[in-house]
Design a protein around this motif. Sequence first.
Motif, PDB file in Angstrom:
ATOM      1  N   GLN A 352       0.821  -1.208   0.000  1.00  0.00           N
ATOM      2  CA  GLN A 352       0.000   0.000   0.000  1.00  0.00           C
ATOM      3  C   GLN A 352       0.853   1.256   0.000  1.00  0.00           C
ATOM      4  O   GLN A 352       2.077   1.218   0.188  1.00  0.00           O
ATOM      5  N   VAL A 353       0.155   2.391  -0.147  1.00  0.00           N
ATOM      6  CA  VAL A 353       0.807   3.692  -0.084  1.00  0.00           C
ATOM      7  C   VAL A 353      -0.226   4.696   0.430  1.00  0.00           C
ATOM      8  O   VAL A 353      -1.435   4.484   0.284  1.00  0.00           O
ATOM      9  N   HIS A 354       0.263   5.788   1.040  1.00  0.00           N
ATOM     10  CA  HIS A 354      -0.618   6.832   1.571  1.00  0.00           C
ATOM     11  C   HIS A 354      -0.301   8.178   0.919  1.00  0.00           C
ATOM     12  O   HIS A 354       0.833   8.421   0.494  1.00  0.00           O
ATOM     13  N   PRO A 355      -1.278   9.071   0.860  1.00  0.00           N
ATOM     14  CA  PRO A 355      -1.084  10.344   0.172  1.00  0.00           C
ATOM     15  C   PRO A 355      -0.422  11.417   1.022  1.00  0.00           C
ATOM     16  O   PRO A 355      -0.525  11.419   2.247  1.00  0.00           O
ATOM     17  N   LYS A 356       0.206  12.369   0.324  1.00  0.00           N
ATOM     18  CA  LYS A 356       0.831  13.518   0.971  1.00  0.00           C
ATOM     19  C   LYS A 356      -0.210  14.594   1.274  1.00  0.00           C
ATOM     20  O   LYS A 356      -1.343  14.549   0.797  1.00  0.00           O
ATOM     21  N   GLY A 357       0.242  15.589   2.048  1.00  0.00           N
ATOM     22  CA  GLY A 357      -0.660  16.640   2.494  1.00  0.00           C
ATOM     23  C   GLY A 357      -1.316  17.413   1.368  1.00  0.00           C
ATOM     24  O   GLY A 357      -2.508  17.731   1.433  1.00  0.00           O
ATOM     25  N   GLU A 358      -0.563  17.737   0.332  1.00  0.00           N
ATOM     26  CA  GLU A 358      -1.133  18.489  -0.793  1.00  0.00           C
ATOM     27  C   GLU A 358      -2.309  17.727  -1.406  1.00  0.00           C
ATOM     28  O   GLU A 358      -3.349  18.311  -1.746  1.00  0.00           O
ATOM     29  N   PHE A 359      -2.173  16.404  -1.508  1.00  0.00           N
ATOM     30  CA  PHE A 359      -3.217  15.565  -2.099  1.00  0.00           C
ATOM     31  C   PHE A 359      -4.429  15.449  -1.167  1.00  0.00           C
ATOM     32  O   PHE A 359      -5.573  15.579  -1.615  1.00  0.00           O
ATOM     33  N   THR A 360      -4.186  15.213   0.127  1.00  0.00           N
ATOM     34  CA  THR A 360      -5.315  15.040   1.050  1.00  0.00           C
ATOM     35  C   THR A 360      -6.086  16.344   1.254  1.00  0.00           C
ATOM     36  O   THR A 360      -7.301  16.340   1.416  1.00  0.00           O
ATOM     37  N   ARG A 361      -5.375  17.455   1.238  1.00  0.00           N
ATOM     38  CA  ARG A 361      -6.068  18.738   1.388  1.00  0.00           C
ATOM     39  C   ARG A 361      -6.952  19.016   0.175  1.00  0.00           C
ATOM     40  O   ARG A 361      -8.090  19.475   0.309  1.00  0.00           O
ATOM     41  N   LYS A 362      -6.427  18.725  -1.004  1.00  0.00           N
ATOM     42  CA  LYS A 362      -7.169  19.000  -2.232  1.00  0.00           C
ATOM     43  C   LYS A 362      -8.376  18.092  -2.391  1.00  0.00           C
ATOM     44  O   LYS A 362      -9.469  18.544  -2.759  1.00  0.00           O
ATOM     45  N   HIS A 363      -8.208  16.810  -2.117  1.00  0.00           N
ATOM     46  CA  HIS A 363      -9.253  15.832  -2.428  1.00  0.00           C
ATOM     47  C   HIS A 363     -10.159  15.498  -1.242  1.00  0.00           C
ATOM     48  O   HIS A 363     -11.303  15.070  -1.460  1.00  0.00           O
ATOM     49  N   PHE A 429      10.862   1.784  11.478  1.00  0.00           N
ATOM     50  CA  PHE A 429      10.748   2.219  10.094  1.00  0.00           C
ATOM     51  C   PHE A 429       9.872   3.472  10.061  1.00  0.00           C
ATOM     52  O   PHE A 429       8.712   3.426  10.480  1.00  0.00           O
ATOM     53  N   MET A 430      10.390   4.583   9.587  1.00  0.00           N
ATOM     54  CA  MET A 430       9.585   5.772   9.351  1.00  0.00           C
ATOM     55  C   MET A 430       9.045   5.668   7.924  1.00  0.00           C
ATOM     56  O   MET A 430       9.770   5.302   6.996  1.00  0.00           O
ATOM     57  N   LEU A 431       7.763   5.988   7.736  1.00  0.00           N
ATOM     58  CA  LEU A 431       7.103   5.745   6.455  1.00  0.00           C
ATOM     59  C   LEU A 431       6.409   7.020   5.970  1.00  0.00           C
ATOM     60  O   LEU A 431       5.183   7.137   6.024  1.00  0.00           O
ATOM     61  N   PRO A 432       7.169   7.991   5.500  1.00  0.00           N
ATOM     62  CA  PRO A 432       6.537   9.215   4.988  1.00  0.00           C
ATOM     63  C   PRO A 432       5.626   8.898   3.812  1.00  0.00           C
ATOM     64  O   PRO A 432       5.857   7.946   3.056  1.00  0.00           O
ATOM     65  N   ALA A 433       4.566   9.686   3.667  1.00  0.00           N
ATOM     66  CA  ALA A 433       3.596   9.492   2.590  1.00  0.00           C
ATOM     67  C   ALA A 433       4.305   9.355   1.250  1.00  0.00           C
ATOM     68  O   ALA A 433       5.311  10.016   0.983  1.00  0.00           O
ATOM     69  N   GLY A 434       3.771   8.468   0.430  1.00  0.00           N
ATOM     70  CA  GLY A 434       4.376   8.209  -0.871  1.00  0.00           C
ATOM     71  C   GLY A 434       5.265   6.992  -0.899  1.00  0.00           C
ATOM     72  O   GLY A 434       5.663   6.529  -1.974  1.00  0.00           O
ATOM     73  N   THR A 435       5.584   6.431   0.282  1.00  0.00           N
ATOM     74  CA  THR A 435       6.481   5.272   0.380  1.00  0.00           C
ATOM     75  C   THR A 435       5.678   3.976   0.303  1.00  0.00           C
ATOM     76  O   THR A 435       4.765   3.758   1.109  1.00  0.00           O
ATOM     77  N   ALA A 480      -3.181   5.446  -6.158  1.00  0.00           N
ATOM     78  CA  ALA A 480      -1.842   5.034  -5.725  1.00  0.00           C
ATOM     79  C   ALA A 480      -0.781   5.559  -6.683  1.00  0.00           C
ATOM     80  O   ALA A 480       0.272   6.058  -6.262  1.00  0.00           O
ATOM     81  N   LYS A 481      -1.048   5.465  -7.977  1.00  0.00           N
ATOM     82  CA  LYS A 481      -0.058   5.920  -8.964  1.00  0.00           C
ATOM     83  C   LYS A 481       0.163   7.433  -8.892  1.00  0.00           C
ATOM     84  O   LYS A 481       1.229   7.925  -9.246  1.00  0.00           O
ATOM     85  N   LYS A 482      -0.844   8.170  -8.408  1.00  0.00           N
ATOM     86  CA  LYS A 482      -0.709   9.624  -8.301  1.00  0.00           C
ATOM     87  C   LYS A 482       0.192  10.039  -7.149  1.00  0.00           C
ATOM     88  O   LYS A 482       0.786  11.113  -7.182  1.00  0.00           O
ATOM     89  N   VAL A 483       0.280   9.201  -6.105  1.00  0.00           N
ATOM     90  CA  VAL A 483       1.011   9.618  -4.907  1.00  0.00           C
ATOM     91  C   VAL A 483       2.288   8.808  -4.668  1.00  0.00           C
ATOM     92  O   VAL A 483       3.115   9.176  -3.825  1.00  0.00           O
ATOM     93  N   LEU A 484       2.468   7.710  -5.389  1.00  0.00           N
ATOM     94  CA  LEU A 484       3.595   6.812  -5.155  1.00  0.00           C
ATOM     95  C   LEU A 484       4.916   7.450  -5.580  1.00  0.00           C
ATOM     96  O   LEU A 484       5.028   8.003  -6.679  1.00  0.00           O
TER      97      LEU A 484
END
Length: 610
Positions: A352-363, A429-435, A480-484
């Motif tokens: 899996q992957v999680h979105p960054k702040g710019e993406f979560t704020r927008k969507h 393990f630190m897992l910043p968004a997009g990882t 996923a492809k947008k934030v990976l």
Amino acid sequence: MSFMFKPLAYDDLSAINKPLLSSFVRSAIVVGNENVAEKIIGSLGQFQKPVVLVDGYVGSNFVNFVEQLQKQISGKSSKGFDMKDVYLSEEKINELTKSNLPLNYDDDPVLLFGSLFDGKLEDFIDYEKLKTMVRAIMDFDGVSIVYGHGATLEPLLEIAAKVVYIDISPKSSAIRAREGKFKNIGDNETRPFNALMRRNYFVDFEIVIHQRKKLIDKNFIDFYIDGNWDDEYKLLPFGALKELLGTLVKYPFRSKPVYLEGIWGGEYIRKVRNIPMDISKNIAWIFEFIPMETSIVVDVNSYKFELPFATFMTFEGKSILGEKAYESFGGYFPIRFNYDDTYHSDGNMSIQVHPKGEFTRKHYNEKGSQDEAYYVIATGHNAKTYVGFRNDANVDEFIELAEKSQSDGSDVNYKKYINGEASIPGKQFMLPAGTIHASGQNQFILELGSLTIGSYTYKIYDYNRKDKDGKPRPIHMKNAKKVLEYNRNADWVRKNIMIEPILTKECEDFKEYIVGDTNLMYYQTSRVELNTRGIYSSNNNDQFTVITLVDGEEIEVYSKSNPDFKFTQKYLEIVVIPANITDYVIVNKGYQPAVVHKTYLKPNFENYIL
């Protein structure tokens, strides 16, 4: 996180906070439906035509509560006024919230996601109908009881004799939703569980929490009700509740955990906490301290008084977080804590992957990035954590194969593409968004997360598993492809988010190491290794610290300045040391060494808020 995953109806009674309360608070609690109703109705003696307002959290049983009140009224007639009668039509509310609940099956196959509603309860009200209701109340010669969400809106507050607020935990709300016990605000019929909870998460919870905060901030509540059990209400007058929470925030405290099933669920927590097999055979998530999902239980005169942690934050957020963090994070607790249990399970978590702040704020109209972190606590044979791509991976090929799998069910040799690191207890393990990442099978993980109200997990590959209803589990490849981040490979992981422990303090009693730190996230983690009977002390630096006993038997944590403000902490319990405890001490009370995991904001955390 999200209760779309359906919490187990298991009540963990180990998480009870026992602050030393004044006689005023201890004597103020009223327990039992008849006694609670009698207390409220008895307070109306001086009013000729009293109006009682009964508002509450989503899922509160207003009808049952009003019936209890009416039973205690004698010598006067009474009449209930239901707020449902003054809402806009279901069609108008659906139109108002349409953009918050998009029907976008391409991006969101089973409709888990949405956008947080930024309006208020007032937006759902037909004010002509409300004016008519107010006139009817004024004309009624008896006790008027106005109940439901919005009963404490301004025109009604102006004529109120007493204001009652019924609060229930998010877990209670979710269980009642699953049982079909309430409708979304303004609805005529009860929606299916997933649709009801989606609307709750992105709309109803938001507006009800906003109204609750307004009532608390302006001291509008007279009687606060713990409404988690319809057959045993508990009441505290507002002043007593305020003093109780003002006392509790001087102590280290623990929230009440919530347990959830999952297809990859394991055995570790069930055995450690002796959870019966008939509750669940595969507990996957343990919401040990998800700030918007858990509750606080306080011993008040030997009664268990329960309220949402978010309510505690509304009262004492600055004292819990520290003023700087409170302002920076808008009054929200900025880190969440849960356990992921794949120990002796049949498989991994999804890749899996999680979105960054710019993406979560927008969507999603969210607060920021969904960053995570894994700390390995216990492992079985061959346990691995999957993080980043292999150095030799053809990432485009992996994405193509994962997309093909989504359409035809073909298996993907994911180990050819995803970097697998040996899981060793104590590794962070630190897992910043997009990882890209996944917790592998046969381990027990402490998972940390940054501030998002909802949960935004984009599954890339889930091994073609089906859910318990036999349906394929959803994949979110388009998002996923947008934030990976395609360039985060094994070398990048080892350099940036999987550091070797850095020794910062050492003495006869303990060693302390920084174990998790990256310039892509606003919090970091340390590990304190306590010798048998070892003592550790530190300073909060006007912020908060969260500690987890990840190895060992029992510790005691207390304020150095006020040693009576203490908490005895057991294995795997998570405890918050609030910011107003300036300095604290941890004592290993067990007969063996202990290890404490610490999480805290970076000194300049505001520079990392995404």
